[in-house]
Design a protein around this motif. Sequence first.
Motif, short mmCIF file in Angstrom:
data_model
loop_
_atom_site.label_atom_id
_atom_site.label_comp_id
_atom_site.label_asym_id
_atom_site.label_seq_id
_atom_site.Cartn_x
_atom_site.Cartn_y
_atom_site.Cartn_z
N ALA A 113 -8.77 -10.87 -7.44
CA ALA A 113 -9.14 -12.15 -8.04
C ALA A 113 -9.64 -11.94 -9.46
O ALA A 113 -9.89 -10.81 -9.90
CB ALA A 113 -10.20 -12.84 -7.18
N GLY A 114 -9.83 -13.07 -10.17
CA GLY A 114 -10.20 -13.02 -11.57
C GLY A 114 -11.71 -13.02 -11.79
O GLY A 114 -12.48 -12.41 -11.05
N ASP A 115 -12.13 -13.79 -12.80
CA ASP A 115 -13.49 -13.68 -13.34
C ASP A 115 -14.51 -14.45 -12.50
O ASP A 115 -14.30 -15.61 -12.15
CB ASP A 115 -13.52 -14.21 -14.77
N ILE A 116 -15.64 -13.78 -12.24
CA ILE A 116 -16.79 -14.37 -11.56
C ILE A 116 -17.95 -14.46 -12.54
O ILE A 116 -18.29 -13.46 -13.19
CB ILE A 116 -17.22 -13.52 -10.34
N VAL A 117 -18.57 -15.63 -12.66
CA VAL A 117 -19.80 -15.80 -13.43
C VAL A 117 -20.80 -16.54 -12.55
O VAL A 117 -20.60 -17.71 -12.20
CB VAL A 117 -19.55 -16.57 -14.74
N LEU B 86 -10.87 -7.53 -4.29
CA LEU B 86 -11.50 -7.11 -5.53
C LEU B 86 -11.58 -8.30 -6.49
O LEU B 86 -10.79 -9.23 -6.40
CB LEU B 86 -10.70 -5.99 -6.21
N ALA B 87 -12.52 -8.25 -7.43
CA ALA B 87 -12.65 -9.28 -8.45
C ALA B 87 -13.36 -8.68 -9.65
O ALA B 87 -13.86 -7.54 -9.60
CB ALA B 87 -13.42 -10.49 -7.92
N ASN B 88 -13.42 -9.44 -10.75
CA ASN B 88 -14.12 -9.02 -11.95
C ASN B 88 -15.45 -9.74 -12.04
O ASN B 88 -15.49 -10.97 -12.09
CB ASN B 88 -13.28 -9.34 -13.20
N GLY C 297 -6.68 -15.21 -14.50
CA GLY C 297 -7.45 -16.41 -14.82
C GLY C 297 -8.84 -16.37 -14.20
O GLY C 297 -9.35 -15.33 -13.79
N ASN C 298 -9.49 -17.53 -14.15
CA ASN C 298 -10.84 -17.65 -13.60
C ASN C 298 -10.79 -17.70 -12.08
O ASN C 298 -9.80 -18.13 -11.48
CB ASN C 298 -11.52 -18.91 -14.14
N PHE C 299 -11.91 -17.30 -11.47
CA PHE C 299 -12.04 -17.31 -10.01
C PHE C 299 -13.27 -18.15 -9.64
O PHE C 299 -13.15 -19.28 -9.17
CB PHE C 299 -12.12 -15.89 -9.49
N LEU C 300 -14.46 -17.62 -9.84
CA LEU C 300 -15.69 -18.39 -9.65
C LEU C 300 -16.32 -18.58 -11.03
O LEU C 300 -17.21 -17.84 -11.44
CB LEU C 300 -16.65 -17.64 -8.70
N PHE C 301 -15.79 -19.55 -11.75
CA PHE C 301 -16.14 -19.74 -13.15
C PHE C 301 -15.99 -21.24 -13.45
O PHE C 301 -15.13 -21.90 -12.88
CB PHE C 301 -15.22 -18.90 -14.03
N ASP C 302 -16.79 -21.75 -14.38
CA ASP C 302 -16.97 -23.19 -14.50
C ASP C 302 -16.20 -23.85 -15.64
O ASP C 302 -16.56 -24.96 -16.04
CB ASP C 302 -18.46 -23.49 -14.68
N GLN C 303 -15.17 -23.26 -16.17
CA GLN C 303 -14.47 -23.85 -17.31
C GLN C 303 -13.60 -25.04 -16.85
O GLN C 303 -12.38 -24.96 -16.81
CB GLN C 303 -13.64 -22.80 -18.03
N ALA C 304 -14.28 -26.14 -16.55
CA ALA C 304 -13.62 -27.30 -15.93
C ALA C 304 -12.98 -28.23 -16.94
O ALA C 304 -12.49 -29.29 -16.56
CB ALA C 304 -14.64 -28.07 -15.10
N GLN D 67 -15.77 -24.19 -7.13
CA GLN D 67 -15.11 -23.99 -5.84
C GLN D 67 -13.60 -23.88 -5.95
O GLN D 67 -12.92 -24.87 -6.22
CB GLN D 67 -15.45 -25.14 -4.90
N PRO D 68 -13.02 -22.68 -5.74
CA PRO D 68 -11.56 -22.55 -5.72
C PRO D 68 -10.95 -23.21 -4.48
O PRO D 68 -11.48 -23.06 -3.37
CB PRO D 68 -11.33 -21.03 -5.68
N ASN D 69 -9.85 -23.93 -4.68
CA ASN D 69 -9.08 -24.52 -3.58
C ASN D 69 -7.61 -24.20 -3.80
O ASN D 69 -7.09 -24.36 -4.92
CB ASN D 69 -9.25 -26.04 -3.57
N PHE D 70 -6.92 -23.77 -2.75
CA PHE D 70 -5.49 -23.51 -2.87
C PHE D 70 -4.76 -24.77 -3.32
O PHE D 70 -5.04 -25.87 -2.82
CB PHE D 70 -4.90 -23.08 -1.52
N LEU D 71 -3.83 -24.62 -4.26
CA LEU D 71 -3.04 -25.76 -4.72
C LEU D 71 -1.86 -26.00 -3.78
O LEU D 71 -1.11 -25.07 -3.48
CB LEU D 71 -2.53 -25.50 -6.13
#
Length: 453
Positions: free
Chosen positions: A109-113, A181-183, A373-380, A415-419
């Motif tokens: 997975a991608g970026d966690i903040v 794994l994630a960043n 891309g982002n994973f747990l990140f808030d760039q909404a 919150q990630p949700n599958f598309l």
Amino acid sequence: ALENVSVRELARNHDPAVPRGLRDPLSELLDDRDLDSFDSAEAVLNHVSRTPGALGLVPWDVVTPQVKTLKVNGESPLNPGSEPPKDYPLVLGDAPGPDPEKLRRLVLAGDIVLDRGLPYAVYQMGGGESFPLDGGYAAVTRRGALPSPYSEFGVIHHFGAERRGGSGDVREYLKSADLTLANLENPVLENAVWHPEGTTFNGDLRLLPLLESTGIDGVTLANNHVLDAGVPGLSETMAHLKQAGISHAGAGLDLASAREPMIFDLGGTKVGVLSYQNVPSYEWAWATEDIPGTAPLLADIVREDVRRLKSRVDVVAVMPHWGEEYTATPEPGQVDLAHEAIDAGADFVVGGHAHWAKGMETYRGSPIFYGTGNFLFDQAWSEETSTGIFAEITLYENRIIQSRPVPFIVLDHAQPNFLVPEAGGGRALSTVFSASLGPEFESYEGPTPGGSE
């Protein structure tokens, strides 16, 4: 976006390509006398990989990441963690199938903040500490283009979305993988200062169990924010990760420790993971022989580390944090470095930092994901920054037999949700494929950057 096909659909709608030597028994099995035959299974793979929409039938043990396997009547013999399908319809005689004990699924997975929008959703908005991984499925319901400098195309998309059920499925997907794994894009601190905005991050220690409950086995620290609390913050972060039983790579108190890999034993298959950082203007964060920091993403260092690790493990992964933000197209320097890593012996590469899902490539049979891309990140603030992918890798013993992007969208800042394929998922895949490299992707055209659909 197709995941499943019925035998009836195979025979009536898809005119599958088959190896010439299997044409007669497959014709009988499908009750279809007009199968499109090729000289070999490899020729079928080549045809299908370069022809969007084409389907083929080949023996399971020749499948590669060039192509995507589909379930047939809802069954697949290449599904790690499940019993061999009893009713798989495409069986010729008593031909042996894969040993399920030798299949492994890796999810990267991608970026966690753990700052800014995520603690806001958890604490201020009352979502609770389980909220970020309670996601299921979502559909994009509206979309509109807006000029923006934060895009390689000069355009971003505002969007609206709705949930479509399956609460908790994202967590179960990650937990069920053999390796996740994630960043981790911030220091994790007991006395973290919450930042409601800005680009300095403190990860709240209270949120670290979120990673544990999700089954994240390891995180990469080679990024441009791991030193946001200085060297003391880095030291504290590594101590908290150790206590939580989460491995890390990519940063350390000197260059040697920053270059140390993570190594995981997946039931006899050893996977080694290396992590490096080369974000423009962040060379100052590189570790030296006696200064803490991140592992430098430099070709000679990567080559040396990959070759050394190759003798210790069965599969080598390289996870770079690199390049410009808000781009889907792989940059020439990224392509060169990814190829260098695989030429040195790496089995796959999964990159990060762009905050967009980037293009892919299959190089010398090895998958490259240039950005998840982002994973747990808030760039909404855009669909592009809210849409990420999980890079899913399937191993059979030490061989990669499948790789695929699994698209999701981050809702409510956290919150990630599958598309779902018909409302965002297909568009996300098309965007990734149209930015991808190599003959497998030359026929794809993505959505018009300025378009609303």
